[in-house]
Write a protein that holds these residues in place. Structure first.
Motif, short mmCIF file in Angstrom:
data_model
loop_
_atom_site.label_atom_id
_atom_site.label_comp_id
_atom_site.label_asym_id
_atom_site.label_seq_id
_atom_site.Cartn_x
_atom_site.Cartn_y
_atom_site.Cartn_z
N GLU A 27 -37.52 5.21 -33.83
CA GLU A 27 -37.60 6.36 -33.13
C GLU A 27 -36.32 7.06 -33.27
O GLU A 27 -35.32 6.35 -33.19
N LEU A 28 -36.16 8.38 -33.31
CA LEU A 28 -34.70 8.97 -33.32
C LEU A 28 -34.20 9.05 -31.94
O LEU A 28 -34.96 9.21 -30.92
N ASP A 29 -32.77 9.19 -31.78
CA ASP A 29 -31.99 9.28 -30.71
C ASP A 29 -32.21 11.02 -30.51
O ASP A 29 -32.25 11.38 -29.25
N ILE A 30 -31.61 11.48 -31.47
CA ILE A 30 -31.57 13.19 -31.44
C ILE A 30 -32.16 13.70 -32.52
O ILE A 30 -31.85 13.45 -33.64
N LEU A 31 -33.08 14.70 -32.02
CA LEU A 31 -33.73 15.72 -33.20
C LEU A 31 -32.97 17.03 -32.99
O LEU A 31 -33.24 17.52 -31.84
N VAL A 32 -32.36 17.37 -34.10
CA VAL A 32 -31.80 18.71 -33.91
C VAL A 32 -32.36 19.64 -34.54
O VAL A 32 -32.76 19.60 -35.82
N ILE A 33 -32.73 20.80 -33.86
CA ILE A 33 -33.63 22.03 -34.40
C ILE A 33 -32.51 23.22 -34.78
O ILE A 33 -31.94 23.68 -33.79
N GLY A 34 -32.20 23.51 -35.85
CA GLY A 34 -31.61 24.64 -36.18
C GLY A 34 -30.18 24.17 -37.27
O GLY A 34 -29.52 23.17 -36.76
N GLY A 35 -30.31 24.73 -38.32
CA GLY A 35 -29.32 24.33 -39.30
C GLY A 35 -28.05 25.41 -39.83
O GLY A 35 -27.57 25.57 -40.51
N GLY A 36 -27.75 26.09 -38.53
CA GLY A 36 -26.49 27.03 -38.58
C GLY A 36 -25.37 26.08 -37.87
O GLY A 36 -25.45 24.87 -37.93
N VAL A 37 -24.22 26.72 -37.88
CA VAL A 37 -23.05 26.11 -37.54
C VAL A 37 -22.99 25.04 -36.27
O VAL A 37 -22.65 23.98 -36.35
N THR A 38 -23.79 25.42 -35.31
CA THR A 38 -23.73 24.78 -34.24
C THR A 38 -24.68 23.65 -34.42
O THR A 38 -24.41 22.39 -33.89
N GLY A 39 -25.93 23.90 -35.00
CA GLY A 39 -26.62 22.75 -35.30
C GLY A 39 -26.38 21.69 -36.06
O GLY A 39 -26.59 20.33 -36.11
#
Length: 585
Positions: A27-39
């Motif tokens: 299992e992932l610890d963190i899944l990030v949605i969005g590949g802009g600068v903040t993501g």
């Protein structure tokens, strides 16, 4: 450290790793949605803390706002008018950090002129504000990253910016900020995150946020837009950093809570450098926005506007009225006015403007003037607002918020992590001296390469040494080497022609007709590297030409609605390819 290259193969491996997250212990610890600068920054922050992290982006990396900015890294002079000294200091601290440690190859200092119209009171008032701006940047220890401001009289102003109308100013104050190649910055941050162990997959859309029996978000269902296949992903925490798509992303959880965001359109025009005689940039106040005139390489970038956008969020477009507005405002201060015929290219981006309050059901929030971090449902963290300059602070806040009390034991370390290409940047020119001499590259070309790749320029040199046909410029876009196209396909995750022309390079708005004249040569370089058939090459070039025609029609439209309609006539390259596969399958 793991592999930093982004390729079609690493993307496939990333998707396999995401699918494996449903297995016990994976299992992932963190899944990030969005590949802009903040993501991208969140993915780097989380991975650098040792967390099992993945970042997915529905389009190409930085395809939204983060490739359509004003390309500035700055402290925000306007916040001094609001007496928000803490925010300005934070932004200036981040500016200096990017310039000196994190990305000195991608972020560069640049002088700006603040024209003055009144001899005494304005010089004293504005001068005091800019002096405070400089002082806030000097609160940190160490050597200043940019020079102090200085006052210019009429004679010195005429020397520095000959094309500024004498009626526009009796003098100026010169101060310093910085410019950034925004899309390349995002891409480099994603690659650095991957090198830290993050899993990264572009063209991967989240279609649903899943929940456990307690009603907390515990992962997502994602769709590989290249193939149409769906994958279930499990994660202890999901962080959404989707900009103007914030409310759409929140809705995937099936809950009413969350942040409220409106889209505001800002446009920029590009004109050749020789059309304006000047060394510094300009900052101008208009009735609707701040207008920057920014010297960049072979051209000037002029913008921006600030108008509501209620059309398709994926494809914001300038209109004829937008271009006319920018030309009118800049011509008001120029000796030699610009015409529409001088405009080589344009772009439009959308700012995610946070609205007061949060939707009913949002359990907690951390708010600053610039950005907000909130949790509309357990397991889901949402961040919105902010600006490019402070992306690293935003990323830290988002990860800290998602971890809760656990953040104390694994604090953020990104203030000390240089991006790919930063380490060794100072000696990079010497490292490729033999290649420079072998191919007779000009100082301007070498500077171009160093600014884009930093120490990674050795990889460009290696490509050229191995295949001298790559060491020459593109015939129809001579600012770029053929090797840069090969590098985009083999190192930087470019999957389509538009990825190269819009984001790996700036050919789309640096050359007339959206850079269409360079298409065939670029496609011929990419095809063997990505395994394209002749039919695939034709589909890629045809899709880009259709896009370019739609963009130009939109630019001639009188308003947003008609511009959006004109732009919608071009089908996205992914949809076009999948439709073609179905038709021939």
């Amino acid at each position: 450290m793991t592999e930093s290259r982004l390729t079609a193969e690493t993307r496939s491996a990333a998707l396999r790793a995401l699918a494996a997250s449903t297995e016990e212990g994976a299992e992932l610890d963190i899944l990030v949605i969005g590949g802009g600068v903040t993501g991208a920054g969140i993915a780097l922050d989380a991975a650098a803390r040792g967390l099992r992290t993945a970042v997915v982006e529905a389009q190409d990396w930085s395809a939204g706002t983060s490739s359509r900015s004003s390309k500035l890294v700055h402290g925000g002079l306007r916040y001094l008018q609001m007496l928000d000294f803490k925010l300005v200091h934070e932004a200036l601290t981040e500016r200096d950090l990017l310039l000196t440690r994190i990305a000195p190859h991608l972020v560069r200092p640049i002088p700006f002129l603040y024209p003055l119209r009144h001899r005494l009171w304005e010089r004293a008032f504005i001068g005091a504000g800019i002096a405070l701006y400089d002082s806030l940047a000097s609160l940190k220890r160490g050597k200043r990253s940019v020079p102090w401001h200085r006052h210019l009289g009429r004679k010195e102003l005429a020397r520095v910016f000959p094309d500024l109308s004498e009626k526009a100013a009796i003098g100026a104050i010169e101060y310093w900020d910085a410019t950034v190649d925004d899309s390349r910055y995002v891409l480099t941050t994603v690659r650095t995150a991957q090198a830290q162990g993050a899993i990264a997959a572009s063209r991967t859309e989240v279609t649903e946020l899943t929940k456990n029996s307690a009603g907390a978000v515990d992962g997502a269902i994602i769709r590989d837009l290249e193939t149409g296949e769906s994958i279930t992903v499990k994660a202890r925490a999901v962080i959404s950093s989707t900009g103007v798509w914030t409310e759409e992303a929140q809705a995937l959880a099936g809950e009413p809570g969350g942040l409220r965001v409106l889209a505001s359109k800002g446009i920029h025009i590009v004109v050749p450098r020789e059309r304006i005689s000047g060394q510094d940039g300009l900052i101008l106040q208009t009735e609707k926005s701040v207008l920057f005139v920014i010297p960049w390489s072979r051209y000037w970038v002029i913008g921006t506007t600030d108008t509501p956008w209620a059309e398709d969020l994926t494809n914001p477009t300038p209109t004829a009225a937008d271009v006319e507005y920018v030309l009118e405002r800049v011509n008001a201060v120029l000796k030699h006015p610009l015409s529409e015929g001088d405009v080589v290219g344009t772009w439009a981006g959308l700012r995610p403007l946070l609205q007061p309050g949060t939707k009913e059901g949002t359990s907690s929030a951390k708010v600053s003037r610039e950005h907000t971090v909130a949790s509309p449902v357990p397991g889901l963290t949402v961040i919105a607002g902010g600006k490019f300059t402070t992306y690293r602070v935003m990323a830290k806040d988002a990860v800290d918020f998602a971890l809760g009390d656990g953040a104390r034991s694994i604090p953020s370390t990104t203030a000390g992590i240089p991006l790919l290409g930063a380490e060794g940047f100072d000696g990079a020119r010497a490292d490729i001296a033999a290649t420079i001499e072998r191919f007779g590259w000009s100082d301007q070309l070498v500077d171009h390469l160093l600014h884009r790749y930093g120490a990674e320029v050795t990889q460009i040199a290696a490509l050229c040494d191995a295949d001298p046909t790559l060491a020459v410029p593109l015939a129809e876009a001579p600012a770029y080497l053929r090797a840069e196209i090969a590098y985009a396909a083999t190192q930087e995750g470019a999957l389509h022609l538009e990825d190269v022309l819009l984001r790996r390079t700036r050919i789309q708005y640096e050359y007339e007709n959206e850079g269409v004249a360079s298409l065939d040569e670029i496609a011929a370089i990419m095809a063997p590297l990505l395994g394209w058939s002749t039919g695939r090459m034709l589909e890629e070039t045809s899709s880009y030409r259709e896009r370019a025609a739609a963009e130009q029609d939109a630019r001639l439209s009188p308003d947003d609605a008609s511009a959006a309609k004109a732009r919608s006539r071009a089908v996205s390259v992914v949809d076009a390819l999948r439709s073609d596969e179905k038709a021939t399958g």
